[in-house]
Design a protein around this motif. Sequence first.
Motif, mmCIF file in Angstrom:
data_model
loop_
_atom_site.group_PDB
_atom_site.id
_atom_site.type_symbol
_atom_site.label_atom_id
_atom_site.label_comp_id
_atom_site.label_asym_id
_atom_site.label_seq_id
_atom_site.Cartn_x
_atom_site.Cartn_y
_atom_site.Cartn_z
ATOM 1 N N THR A 1 50.404 66.199 49.736
ATOM 2 C CA THR A 1 50.982 65.184 48.866
ATOM 3 C C THR A 1 49.956 64.503 47.965
ATOM 4 O O THR A 1 50.305 63.851 46.992
ATOM 5 N N ASP A 2 48.677 64.660 48.300
ATOM 6 C CA ASP A 2 47.613 64.093 47.466
ATOM 7 C C ASP A 2 47.048 65.129 46.499
ATOM 8 O O ASP A 2 45.948 64.947 45.968
ATOM 9 N N PHE B 1 51.153 64.863 39.116
ATOM 10 C CA PHE B 1 51.871 65.864 39.897
ATOM 11 C C PHE B 1 52.074 67.153 39.120
ATOM 12 O O PHE B 1 51.718 68.240 39.566
ATOM 13 N N LYS C 1 54.360 60.332 44.559
ATOM 14 C CA LYS C 1 53.650 61.505 45.038
ATOM 15 C C LYS C 1 54.657 62.541 45.530
ATOM 16 O O LYS C 1 55.760 62.187 45.945
#
Length: 242
Positions: free
Chosen positions: A220-221, A4, A185
């Motif tokens: 989110t990916d 992230f 995530k």
Amino acid sequence: MLKFQVFFMVIFTACCVAFVGCNRMDQVLEPATEVPMVSENVVFLAATTDISAVAVGEEIKIDLKIAGGLGVAGYAPFFVFDATALKYINTTQGVYLPSGGIWLSPERSDAGNYVVRLRVGDSTTVGASVSFSPVPDVPAVLEFSVEEGLFKIPEQQVPPGLASASSEYWGLSILAGSPLGADTKPTPVDGDGTLATLTFEVIAAKPGLIHLLEPNLSNTDDAPLAATVQNDMIIVNASEVP
């Protein structure tokens, strides 16, 4: 956590150099034509006050907004503005993303110089450069300076249609990311809202241009999200103080 934070740092670095070779710069002088907002992830600029007649010395605030957002977990927009008409002050994060994520932006300090503000969760760092570790309890390995978020665009990279002897164009980058969810995530967000608010001081009695060059949304990916950019230009009409 590593994925992230490293992703958003990479996006930030990329948007700092996004001006080079961008095929939308030749559109800067042509205000966007307003069309109905019917697609998802529509990003646009909106002045919070009347900018049709602003006095030199006044501050103005410009919102970066999103309509019809779908699965937005981060953004790293890149702006261009005329530094001979406007002095950049700061950018504050909007309420679109949940609190507790990451925020990175340059800002003008009380001393008159520029610094970088980095907020990760509840921790905030401010300085000429900031650094942090993508992994807890590991020495910091990521570092960013003011010059990577706020910089003069080299004259040779300014398109002929924008070049002007009376203007000096600067690039501005900010970065925001949602906090991590239970699945490690970034938390995605849908709907409408304000992503950020930019503050400038009017410093000359001339039209002042602020242009959203790229919104750089991500999901989110950690993948880029397609976005429709509308109302991507603000022109501040300034006059001398009576």
